[in-house]
Motif scaffolding. Structure first.
Motif, PDB file in Angstrom:
ATOM      1  N   GLN A   1      -4.322  -1.896  -2.816  1.00  0.00           N
ATOM      2  CA  GLN A   1      -3.210  -2.176  -3.693  1.00  0.00           C
ATOM      3  C   GLN A   1      -1.842  -2.141  -3.059  1.00  0.00           C
ATOM      4  OE1 GLN A   1      -3.253  -0.317  -7.507  1.00  0.00           O
ATOM      5  NE2 GLN A   1      -5.485  -0.218  -7.464  1.00  0.00           N
ATOM      6  N   ALA A   2      -1.896  -0.979  -2.316  1.00  0.00           N
ATOM      7  CA  ALA A   2      -0.578  -0.960  -1.539  1.00  0.00           C
ATOM      8  C   ALA A   2      -0.244  -1.969  -0.619  1.00  0.00           C
ATOM      9  CB  ALA A   2      -0.518   0.319  -0.575  1.00  0.00           C
TER      10      ALA A   2
ATOM     11  N   ARG B   1       3.048  -9.221  -1.067  1.00  0.00           N
ATOM     12  CA  ARG B   1       3.858  -9.832  -2.237  1.00  0.00           C
ATOM     13  C   ARG B   1       5.280  -9.651  -2.110  1.00  0.00           C
ATOM     14  NH1 ARG B   1       0.724  -8.448  -7.874  1.00  0.00           N
ATOM     15  NH2 ARG B   1      -1.003  -9.931  -7.579  1.00  0.00           N
ATOM     16  N   ALA B   2       5.678  -8.318  -1.677  1.00  0.00           N
ATOM     17  CA  ALA B   2       7.348  -8.379  -1.360  1.00  0.00           C
ATOM     18  C   ALA B   2       7.685  -9.015  -0.184  1.00  0.00           C
ATOM     19  CB  ALA B   2       7.437  -6.912  -1.110  1.00  0.00           C
ATOM     20  N   PHE B   3       6.678  -8.795   0.866  1.00  0.00           N
ATOM     21  CA  PHE B   3       6.902  -9.799   2.168  1.00  0.00           C
ATOM     22  C   PHE B   3       7.172 -10.868   1.988  1.00  0.00           C
ATOM     23  CE2 PHE B   3       5.698 -12.197   5.622  1.00  0.00           C
ATOM     24  CZ  PHE B   3       6.468 -11.740   6.702  1.00  0.00           C
TER      25      PHE B   3
ATOM     26  N   VAL C   1     -11.506  -8.027   1.960  1.00  0.00           N
ATOM     27  CA  VAL C   1     -10.594  -7.602   0.852  1.00  0.00           C
ATOM     28  C   VAL C   1      -9.270  -8.158   1.135  1.00  0.00           C
ATOM     29  CG1 VAL C   1      -9.825  -6.161  -0.846  1.00  0.00           C
ATOM     30  CG2 VAL C   1     -12.166  -6.143  -0.431  1.00  0.00           C
ATOM     31  N   ARG C   2      -8.830  -7.569   2.372  1.00  0.00           N
ATOM     32  CA  ARG C   2      -7.411  -7.844   2.622  1.00  0.00           C
ATOM     33  C   ARG C   2      -7.208  -9.222   2.860  1.00  0.00           C
ATOM     34  NH1 ARG C   2      -4.590  -2.386   5.227  1.00  0.00           N
ATOM     35  NH2 ARG C   2      -5.368  -1.191   3.367  1.00  0.00           N
ATOM     36  N   ARG C   3      -8.130  -9.936   3.771  1.00  0.00           N
ATOM     37  CA  ARG C   3      -8.161 -11.229   4.007  1.00  0.00           C
ATOM     38  C   ARG C   3      -7.875 -12.229   2.571  1.00  0.00           C
ATOM     39  NH1 ARG C   3      -9.148 -13.098   8.846  1.00  0.00           N
ATOM     40  NH2 ARG C   3     -10.544 -11.515   9.701  1.00  0.00           N
ATOM     41  N   ARG C   4      -8.710 -11.753   1.654  1.00  0.00           N
ATOM     42  CA  ARG C   4      -8.821 -12.562   0.408  1.00  0.00           C
ATOM     43  C   ARG C   4      -7.184 -12.379  -0.204  1.00  0.00           C
ATOM     44  NH1 ARG C   4     -10.314 -16.997  -1.986  1.00  0.00           N
ATOM     45  NH2 ARG C   4     -10.501 -16.847  -4.345  1.00  0.00           N
ATOM     46  N   ILE C   5      -6.938 -11.025  -0.301  1.00  0.00           N
ATOM     47  CA  ILE C   5      -5.458 -10.861  -0.923  1.00  0.00           C
ATOM     48  C   ILE C   5      -4.467 -11.658  -0.259  1.00  0.00           C
ATOM     49  CG2 ILE C   5      -3.915  -9.125  -1.136  1.00  0.00           C
ATOM     50  CD1 ILE C   5      -5.964  -7.027  -1.652  1.00  0.00           C
ATOM     51  N   PHE C   6      -4.492 -11.773   1.226  1.00  0.00           N
ATOM     52  CA  PHE C   6      -3.596 -12.222   1.900  1.00  0.00           C
ATOM     53  C   PHE C   6      -3.388 -13.584   1.650  1.00  0.00           C
ATOM     54  CE2 PHE C   6      -2.544 -14.202   6.112  1.00  0.00           C
ATOM     55  CZ  PHE C   6      -0.904 -14.080   5.898  1.00  0.00           C
TER      56      PHE C   6
ATOM     57  N   ARG D   1      -0.395 -18.611  -3.499  1.00  0.00           N
ATOM     58  CA  ARG D   1       0.310 -18.680  -4.697  1.00  0.00           C
ATOM     59  C   ARG D   1       1.757 -18.886  -4.536  1.00  0.00           C
ATOM     60  NH1 ARG D   1      -2.995 -13.361  -6.719  1.00  0.00           N
ATOM     61  NH2 ARG D   1      -4.686 -14.661  -7.913  1.00  0.00           N
ATOM     62  N   ALA D   2       2.214 -18.475  -3.499  1.00  0.00           N
ATOM     63  CA  ALA D   2       3.811 -18.783  -3.058  1.00  0.00           C
ATOM     64  C   ALA D   2       4.183 -20.210  -2.776  1.00  0.00           C
ATOM     65  CB  ALA D   2       4.065 -17.533  -2.353  1.00  0.00           C
ATOM     66  N   HIS D   3       2.939 -20.954  -2.476  1.00  0.00           N
ATOM     67  CA  HIS D   3       3.277 -22.406  -1.943  1.00  0.00           C
ATOM     68  C   HIS D   3       3.824 -22.261  -0.626  1.00  0.00           C
ATOM     69  CE1 HIS D   3       3.099 -24.270  -6.337  1.00  0.00           C
ATOM     70  NE2 HIS D   3       2.145 -23.552  -5.814  1.00  0.00           N
ATOM     71  N   THR D   4       3.393 -21.237   0.123  1.00  0.00           N
ATOM     72  CA  THR D   4       4.015 -20.942   1.480  1.00  0.00           C
ATOM     73  C   THR D   4       3.636 -22.176   2.343  1.00  0.00           C
ATOM     74  OG1 THR D   4       3.403 -18.738   1.149  1.00  0.00           O
ATOM     75  CG2 THR D   4       4.033 -19.220   3.371  1.00  0.00           C
TER      76      THR D   4
END
Ligand SMILES: Cc1cc2nc3c(=O)[nH]c(=O)nc-3n(C[C@H](O)[C@H](O)[C@H](O)COP(=O)(O)OP(=O)(O)OC[C@H]3O[C@@H](n4cnc5c(N)ncnc54)[C@H](O)[C@@H]3O)c2cc1C
Length: 391
Positions: free
Chosen positions: A13-14, A20-22, A71-76, A82-85
């Motif tokens: 979660q962290a 997200r903040a990055f 899990v982290r790969r999926r989150i990343f 989502r941010a359309h990076t």
């Protein structure tokens, strides 16, 4: 398929919150506006920041090498999408860097891979030629040996991101009289070599790609990737990855379809259209209360969900074909204001459906056309034999 909810640990979660903040800090409105204007699908500041923060290295490495857990790969990947990076070309750099590491001289890998992971070095693909690209093995770009070096002449069409890349992963013909597939050699050509000329091309959806000319370009033999005339083995590894024919992982967290990130974009636009038609118009009526709107939107949602759940190369066809089929429907549901592009006053869903409509055409071309994919599915997955175009 496992549909169960994934419980995130406190650490994961962290990680999600930090990521997200990055992304919120680096993928600014300014970055997104530049993407709209120039269509490069790349932003150097964002890319270097991702490198510096260690995201590129964690994404490139397997978990066993110290990379992200599934899990982290999926989150990343979800947060990035989502941010359309503007970051679509990382996939190319990442795959080519693996091939350099696997098939290139260790000295070359040492020269290239650290820069890839820091973000300073980007790599692009030079397969397609102006006279026809689907059958890449018909390559006419010549590489001729000259002592410890090679001299390259030819041209390549659609070398995307060449303007931001240090090297091109170039398919060449090293034996024009030799048998097909056994006359090809791969090189990692430095794009600042004398004789390389990059000319920009804008596509229908506003993206930038390039035509690149090679005139007597000299490259040291160090830059050869794989054996002389053994380029097809190297190419196959790259194409299998692009086509979604890699061993599927079984943790259920990976993208299901090849090119599925575009499917996420489609899902976002379908949601935006659903939200827009649920709002009352000037006459106080909601378009959604019209049975035909309900029916068409429901059909589009069902098709989109089916495409997103279709695996591998089948999914690549399903996502792009569905995007082509549902976008005119979505625009029709929204009415004439849907034809106005993003950042135009009065445009419906800020031009999202209109952009997706234009994106759907090239999406069914790059990385292999839908027709060619359908043939590959028929031949290799369904074992229907080679297509016969004879009378
Ligand atoms: C935006 C964009 C970015 C791209 N980026 C890159 C890149 O970075 N690097 C790179 O090397 N390439 C890139 N490409 C090229 C892309 O991979 C090719 O355009 C694609 O493989 C098709 O090749 P072609 O354009 O030469 O079309 P052709 O092969 O000439 O095909 C023309 C038509 O014939 C059909 N066709 C061809 N062969 C068959 C067959 N066997 N069976 C049935 N139908 C067939 C095709 O479906 C198509 O409709 C990019 C393309 C686009 C549009």
């Amino acid at each position: 398929m496992d549909f169960s909810h994934v419980e995130l640990s406190a650490e994961d979660q962290a990680f999600r919150d930090d990521t997200r903040a990055f992304i919120a800090k680096h993928v600014t409105d300014d970055v997104l506006h530049r993407q709209l204007e120039f269509g490069e699908n790349f932003d150097e500041r964002v890319h270097l920041a991702l490198g510096e923060a260690g995201y590129l290295a964690s994404d490139w490495k397997l978990e066993s090498e110290g990379g992200f857990s599934p899990v982290r790969r999926r989150i990343f990947h979800l947060e990035i999408a989502r941010a359309h990076t503007p970051w679509y070309h990382w996939g190319t750099t990442s795959v080519v860097a693996r091939l350099v590491w696997q098939f290139g001289a260790p000295e070359l890998a040492d020269k290239v891979v650290p820069g890839v992971l820091s973000g300073e070095i980007r790599l692009c693909l030079g397969y397609t030629e102006p006279e026809g690209g689907s059958d890449v093995a018909t390559c006419k770009t010549r590489a001729v040996r000259d002592g410890d070096a090679w001299v390259i002449n030819g041209s390549k069409m659609f070398t995307s991101n060449a303007q931001n890349a240090r090297y091109v992963f170039l398919l060449t013909n090293t034996d024009p009289q030799g048998p097909k597939h056994r006359n090809l050699t791969m090189f990692l050509v430095p794009l600042d070599s004398p004789g390389v000329e990059i000319q920009g091309i804008r596509t229908l959806d506003g993206d930038r790609t390039n035509i690149v000319y090679y005139s007597d370009v000299r490259v040291d033999d160090l830059y050869r990737i794989g054996e002389v005339n053994g380029g097809w083995t190297v190419m196959r590894a790259a194409l299998d990855s692009e086509h979604g024919i890699v061993n599927p992982e079984d943790h259920g967290l990976q993208y299901i379809a090849a090119m599925a990130a575009h499917g996420d974009l489609m899902a976002e636009v379908v949601d935006a259209v659903a939200a827009a038609v649920a709002q009352p118009g000037a006459d106080g009526r909601r378009p959604l209360d019209d049975d035909s709107v309900k029916y068409r939107l429901g059909r589009d949602v069902a098709r989109m969900e089916a495409a997103l759940s279709t695996p591998g190369m089948f999914g690549r066809v399903a996502v792009a074909q569905t995007m082509r089929d549902v976008t005119p429907d979505l625009m029709d549901i929204l009415g004439t204001a849907s034809a106005l592009p993003t950042e135009t006053p009065g445009s419906a869903t800020d031009g999202a459906a209109e952009h997706l409509y234009r994106l759907a055409l090239p999406l069914g071309i790059y990385g292999g056309t839908l027709e060619v994919f359908r043939n590959m599915i028929a031949q290799h997955q369904l074992k229907l034999g080679r297509p016969s175009y004879g009378g």
